[in-house]
Design an enzyme around this catalytic site. Structure first.
Site, mmCIF file in Angstrom:
data_model
loop_
_atom_site.group_PDB
_atom_site.id
_atom_site.type_symbol
_atom_site.label_atom_id
_atom_site.label_comp_id
_atom_site.label_asym_id
_atom_site.label_seq_id
_atom_site.Cartn_x
_atom_site.Cartn_y
_atom_site.Cartn_z
ATOM 1 N N CYS A 120 33.154 48.387 44.833
ATOM 2 C CA CYS A 120 32.476 47.326 43.733
ATOM 3 C C CYS A 120 30.969 47.573 43.840
ATOM 4 C CB CYS A 120 32.712 46.131 43.739
ATOM 5 S SG CYS A 120 32.726 45.144 42.281
ATOM 6 N N CYS A 122 28.880 44.574 43.022
ATOM 7 C CA CYS A 122 28.327 43.244 43.168
ATOM 8 C C CYS A 122 27.540 42.846 44.318
ATOM 9 C CB CYS A 122 29.041 42.193 42.698
ATOM 10 S SG CYS A 122 30.700 42.126 43.516
ATOM 11 N N CYS A 130 28.951 43.492 38.817
ATOM 12 C CA CYS A 130 29.924 44.354 39.407
ATOM 13 C C CYS A 130 29.618 46.038 38.792
ATOM 14 C CB CYS A 130 31.344 44.136 39.377
ATOM 15 S SG CYS A 130 31.507 42.652 39.966
ATOM 16 N N LYS A 195 42.633 41.295 37.808
ATOM 17 C CA LYS A 195 41.562 40.370 38.598
ATOM 18 C C LYS A 195 40.865 39.387 37.568
ATOM 19 C CE LYS A 195 37.135 40.337 41.312
ATOM 20 N NZ LYS A 195 36.297 41.089 42.142
ATOM 21 N N ARG A 205 31.303 34.376 47.347
ATOM 22 C CA ARG A 205 29.920 34.700 47.226
ATOM 23 C C ARG A 205 28.955 34.557 48.185
ATOM 24 N NH1 ARG A 205 30.948 33.703 40.717
ATOM 25 N NH2 ARG A 205 32.555 35.301 40.684
ATOM 26 N N ARG A 217 30.797 36.602 34.966
ATOM 27 C CA ARG A 217 31.434 37.798 34.963
ATOM 28 C C ARG A 217 33.006 37.885 34.051
ATOM 29 N NH1 ARG A 217 31.113 37.790 41.219
ATOM 30 N NH2 ARG A 217 29.439 39.136 40.888
ATOM 31 N N GLU A 233 46.687 45.855 31.834
ATOM 32 C CA GLU A 233 45.667 46.262 33.026
ATOM 33 C C GLU A 233 46.341 47.124 33.992
ATOM 34 O OE1 GLU A 233 42.515 46.458 33.462
ATOM 35 O OE2 GLU A 233 41.674 44.790 32.206
ATOM 36 N N LYS A 248 44.652 39.255 41.793
ATOM 37 C CA LYS A 248 43.920 38.258 42.304
ATOM 38 C C LYS A 248 43.156 37.050 41.387
ATOM 39 C CE LYS A 248 39.239 38.779 45.078
ATOM 40 N NZ LYS A 248 38.309 39.637 45.269
ATOM 41 N N TYR A 313 42.741 35.620 54.548
ATOM 42 C CA TYR A 313 41.924 35.309 55.687
ATOM 43 C C TYR A 313 42.506 34.489 56.927
ATOM 44 C CZ TYR A 313 38.293 36.462 52.372
ATOM 45 O OH TYR A 313 37.719 37.134 50.999
HETATM 46 ZN ZN ZN Z 1 32.253 43.002 42.246
#
Ligand code: ZN
Length: 323
Positions: A120, A122, A130, A195, A205, A217, A233, A248, A313
């Site tokens: 990406c 971003c 992005c 997404k 972020r 976005r 998609e 996501k 995570y």
């Molecule tokens: Zn991005």
């Protein structure tokens, strides 16, 4: 067939029985651990909103990758925090970039981990979007070339899988074509196919230093109300050459994961994102939730919904608990 002949509680009497009839069995084999690579050496800076998650220089990344492999987690996904940013995110394509160097060092360390890279712009653009900006808008087709070159640089460095997360139309096809042209036909694509434009990315972020400097976005990430569009998609990404697809975030989109699982025959992943992680961590720190119990329940729920691959995570904690 009803009471008293049927007594569902019979099969819940002991852990052995419950284990025997359990429909969803969580295993470290389906987990992917996200990591943030930054410049420098011996840097290991905790992300304040994500306790236990660090921005790390390449040497530290390699150390943690050893731990990840020992825990039985099959792979990591790398995000880069570059030395500098510009409007086109050109540093993201450099062979000397932080992600590219991290891949090479992980390879040199002879680890068997799958190395997945986030593709990406971003994290690399000074405006934080992005894609590249033309006439005040994120320009779709002009972005494709940069993404494809970035993916190629990851493949050259030794990545096993590239994972485009930008949500530009046509990017999977552009990346597939670029990889094939340069004899990287064996490199797989894990597409962030559905997404959503989500408030749950907040802590990320901070971790990836990628907040957009203007606007938001919504013109490229999906609207939270849509599920039919997610199927479109996913269909497009598979058509363009995606080997695996991802939804996501995970928790607010379990129905989307389910629909994608039912309608397509490719491996389906889900990204249990930073905000989902931060909520659990914050509540656990306050003593409001039993962390281990809710994390296992959350990941079981995401898998039960249909995700065979979970990017989370919590991966290291979970793999440790299950050892
Ligand atoms: Zn991005």
């Amino acid at each position: 067939m009803s009471f008293p002949a049927q007594r569902p509680r019979r099969l819940r009497r002991s852990e052995a029985l419950r284990g025997l009839v359990r429909e969803t069995r969580l295993s470290a084999a389906g987990l992917i651990y996200p990591m943030f690579v930054c410049p420098g050496t011996k840097v290991r800076k905790e992300v304040s909103s994500m306790p236990g998650v660090f921005q790390q220089s390449v040497d530290q990344i390699v150390e943690e990758c050893r731990e990840v492999e020992e825990l039985g987690i099959p792979g990591v996904i790398l995000f880069g925090l570059p030395e500098s940013k510009d409007p086109r995110g050109t540093i993201s394509t450099s062979a000397q970039g932080v992600v590219q160097r991290a891949i090479e060092e992980i390879r040199k360390a002879n680890l068997k981990l799958l190395v997945i890279t986030d593709v990406c712009l971003c994290e690399y653009t000074d405006h934080g979007h992005c894609g590249v900006i033309e006439n005040g808008e994120v320009a779709n087709d002009a972005t494709l070339q940069v993404l494809a070159v970035q993916a190629l640089s990851h493949a050259r460095a030794g990545a096993d899988i590239v994972a485009p997360s930008d949500m530009m139309d046509g990017r999977v096809g552009a990346i597939r074509e670029m990889l094939d042209e340069h004899k990287f036909g064996e490199i797989a694509i894990l597409a962030y196919a559905a997404k959503y434009c989500s408030g749950f990315y907040g802590p990320f972020r901070e971790a990836a230093d990628s907040a957009p400097q203007f606007g938001d976005r919504r013109s490229y990430q999906m609207d939270p109300g849509n599920v039919r569009e997610a199927l479109k998609e996913v269909a497009l990404d598979i058509e363009e050459g995606a080997d695996m697809v991802m939804v996501k975030p995970a928790l607010p989109y379990l129905d989307v994961i389910r629909r994608v699982r039912e309608e397509f025959d490719v491996p389906v992943g889900a990204y249990n994102v930073s905000g989902e992680y931060a909520m659990v961590k914050a509540a656990a720190q306050k003593g409001w939730l039993d962390e281990k119990r809710v994390v296992m329940e959350i990941l079981t729920g995401i898998q039960r919904a249909g995700a065979g691959i979970i990017l989370t995570y919590h991966a290291k904690d979970v793999a440790g608990w299950m050892k």
